[in-house]
Design an enzyme around this catalytic site. Structure first.
Site, PDB file in Angstrom:
ATOM      1  N   ASN A   1      10.028 -19.861  83.056  1.00 16.10           N
ATOM      2  CA  ASN A   1      11.233 -19.327  82.432  1.00 16.10           C
ATOM      3  C   ASN A   1      12.379 -19.329  83.429  1.00 16.10           C
ATOM      4  O   ASN A   1      12.162 -19.151  84.618  1.00 16.10           O
ATOM      5  CB  ASN A   1      10.999 -17.896  81.963  1.00 16.10           C
ATOM      6  CG  ASN A   1      10.114 -17.790  80.728  1.00 16.10           C
ATOM      7  OD1 ASN A   1      10.157 -18.631  79.851  1.00 16.10           O
ATOM      8  ND2 ASN A   1       9.329 -16.731  80.659  1.00 16.10           N
TER       9      ASN A   1
ATOM     10  N   LYS B   1      14.954 -27.123  95.722  1.00 14.51           N
ATOM     11  CA  LYS B   1      13.766 -26.744  96.481  1.00 14.51           C
ATOM     12  C   LYS B   1      12.587 -26.607  95.518  1.00 14.51           C
ATOM     13  O   LYS B   1      12.669 -25.854  94.544  1.00 14.51           O
ATOM     14  CB  LYS B   1      13.984 -25.405  97.198  1.00 14.51           C
ATOM     15  CG  LYS B   1      14.773 -25.493  98.483  1.00 14.51           C
ATOM     16  CD  LYS B   1      13.975 -26.080  99.636  1.00 14.51           C
ATOM     17  CE  LYS B   1      12.844 -25.170 100.063  1.00 14.51           C
ATOM     18  NZ  LYS B   1      13.283 -23.917 100.684  1.00 14.51           N
ATOM     19  N   HIS B   2      11.517 -27.329  95.772  1.00 14.27           N
ATOM     20  CA  HIS B   2      10.302 -27.256  94.966  1.00 14.27           C
ATOM     21  C   HIS B   2      10.592 -27.416  93.471  1.00 14.27           C
ATOM     22  O   HIS B   2      10.177 -26.628  92.635  1.00 14.27           O
ATOM     23  CB  HIS B   2       9.550 -25.966  95.256  1.00 14.27           C
ATOM     24  CG  HIS B   2       8.973 -25.933  96.645  1.00 14.27           C
ATOM     25  ND1 HIS B   2       7.902 -26.713  97.021  1.00 14.27           N
ATOM     26  CD2 HIS B   2       9.340 -25.230  97.744  1.00 14.27           C
ATOM     27  CE1 HIS B   2       7.624 -26.491  98.294  1.00 14.27           C
ATOM     28  NE2 HIS B   2       8.480 -25.602  98.764  1.00 14.27           N
TER      29      HIS B   2
ATOM     30  N   HIS C   1       9.019 -28.109  82.498  1.00 13.30           N
ATOM     31  CA  HIS C   1       7.810 -27.945  83.307  1.00 13.30           C
ATOM     32  C   HIS C   1       7.383 -29.302  83.853  1.00 13.30           C
ATOM     33  O   HIS C   1       7.657 -30.328  83.250  1.00 13.30           O
ATOM     34  CB  HIS C   1       6.668 -27.368  82.470  1.00 13.30           C
ATOM     35  CG  HIS C   1       6.904 -25.962  82.021  1.00 13.30           C
ATOM     36  ND1 HIS C   1       6.778 -24.883  82.848  1.00 13.30           N
ATOM     37  CD2 HIS C   1       7.278 -25.470  80.805  1.00 13.30           C
ATOM     38  CE1 HIS C   1       7.039 -23.770  82.195  1.00 13.30           C
ATOM     39  NE2 HIS C   1       7.356 -24.097  80.949  1.00 13.30           N
TER      40      HIS C   1
END
Length: 392
Positions: free
Chosen positions: A231, A66-67, A392
């Protein structure tokens, strides 16, 4: 196919949108549906995760995304009767290994997995497709599908369910690029081998014993973190992630978030929760939300007069704080991975409360001594991997 036009980007106002290859063809085929920008981000990140889990463990693997972070990840170990019941697959007679992996990945954090994108390391069979069909989900990516599975999935969401086939032999370029505010970023792909035995050679704690199962679970935790927005911290037990804390600015918040999810996973196995007298024909999402509230401190929100009748045939007893603490204390043998070092021993204190006995983290904090002392306090075995896994 070299390019695929998308309906829009992350949001409807972000047009035009597409995925494309600068050289060669796209390593995927859309069998059904019309996947969007975020769907493809989830699909391609989750595929890397399950492919790496399969290579490291030799077991079929699944992930629920999810996302652009996993809500769950697991390998295909058999399910006992308790897990079958809390994952709501006890009505399926025969579960293949890949179906077990999917049930574990989807079932670990059902609240977060609502509307997920699924990744499977192996061919999607009819059993797995049957489990996927009954859940609220945006799509699935796998290296192949049986004809029966395709027919089952095509019937989902009025024929619009996204089904993507990925070339399992595709290897991307070693250099990856992305743009932010018109500026192009470039870096080498993160090809770190997290199945390397040397990762567990530096053990600074008094307890230096890692069982084979613990090493497997720590590898699963680290691979999961490799594809989780930083994180991040991941709790793993018996071949599956049971709590993932993603995208937090403070590591202790990661540890608390993931630990709370691990506690909820464990509390769902409490007899009071497993025997909740749900009303007939309650929707799956309503049932999941009701369980989550019932376990929490806000249990009165589903147990007050005039409300409980909407969810239950009869009013359940409260699961008291004392009962929850006693039950959580029974959870042991949990493995914990972190995508960077733990800066303070408070992370270990919180992890211990959720049954953590094995830890793998980068090490290198100026307070490593405090972290080690806290592990020794609870006889926790911890390895300093020397590897950071920011994503990221």
């Amino acid at each position: 196919m070299k390019e695929l036009e998308l309906k829009y980007g992350c949001n409807p106002n972000q047009k035009p949108s597409r995925i494309f290859m600068t050289e060669g063809e796209l390593p995927l085929e859309v069998i059904n549906g019309r996947p969007g920008y975020i769907n493809f981000l989830d699909a391609l990140n989750s595929w890397q995760l399950v492919k790496e889990l399969k290579a490291a463990t030799g077991l079929p693997a699944a992930a629920s995304f999810k996302h652009v972070s996993p809500a769950g990840a697991a390998v295909g170990l058999p399910l006992d009767d308790t897990l079958k019941k809390i994952y709501f697959v006890d009505d399926v007679k025969e579960l293949s290994p890949i179906a077990c992996a999917y049930a574990r990945a989807r079932g670990a954090d059902r609240m977060s997995s609502y509307g997920d994108f699924v990744a499977l390391s192996d061919t999607c069979d009819a059993a797995t497709a049957t489990l996927i069909k009954r859940e609220v989900s945006d799509g699935v990516i796998a290296p192949d599908y049986t004809p029966e599975a395709i027919e089952i999935l095509k019937d989902k969401r009025k024929g619009t369910y996204n089904v993507i086939k990925i070339d399992p032999n595709y290897i991307p370029e070693q250099i990856e690029r992305k743009q932010v505010f018109g500026v192009t970023f470039e870096q080498g792909r993160n090809e770190i081998d997290l199945n390397d035995p040397s990762l567990f050679e530096n053990i600074p704690t008094k307890n230096k014993t890692f069982t084979d199962e613990a090493r497997r679970d720590l590898i699963i935790a680290l691979i999961t973190l490799k594809y989780t927005q930083s994180n991040s911290v991941c709790y793993v037990k018996d071949g599956q992630a049971i709590g993932i804390g993603a995208g937090q600015q403070s590591r202790i918040h990661c540890t608390r978030l993931a630990g709370n999810k691990a506690d909820i996973w464990w509390l769902r196995q409490h007899p009071k929760v497993m025997n909740l007298p749900f009303a007939d024909k309650i929707r799956r999402a309503d049932r999941d939300n009701t369980i989550d509230v019932y376990i929490s401190e806000d249990h009165d929100d589903v147990l007050r007069e005039g409300t409980w009748q909407m969810f239950f045939k009869e009013k359940p007893e409260v699961l008291t704080m004392e009962e929850k603490k006693e039950w959580i204390a029974r959870n042991t043998g949990v493995a914990l991975g972190s995508d960077a070092f733990f800066p303070f021993g408070d992370n270990i204190e919180r992890a211990h409360k959720s049954g953590v006995q094995y830890i793998a983290q980068a090490g290198g904090s100026v307070r490593d001594d405090n972290v080690i002392e806290t592990c020794d306090k609870y006889d926790i075995a911890m390895a300093f991997t020397g590897v950071r896994l920011f994503h990221h």
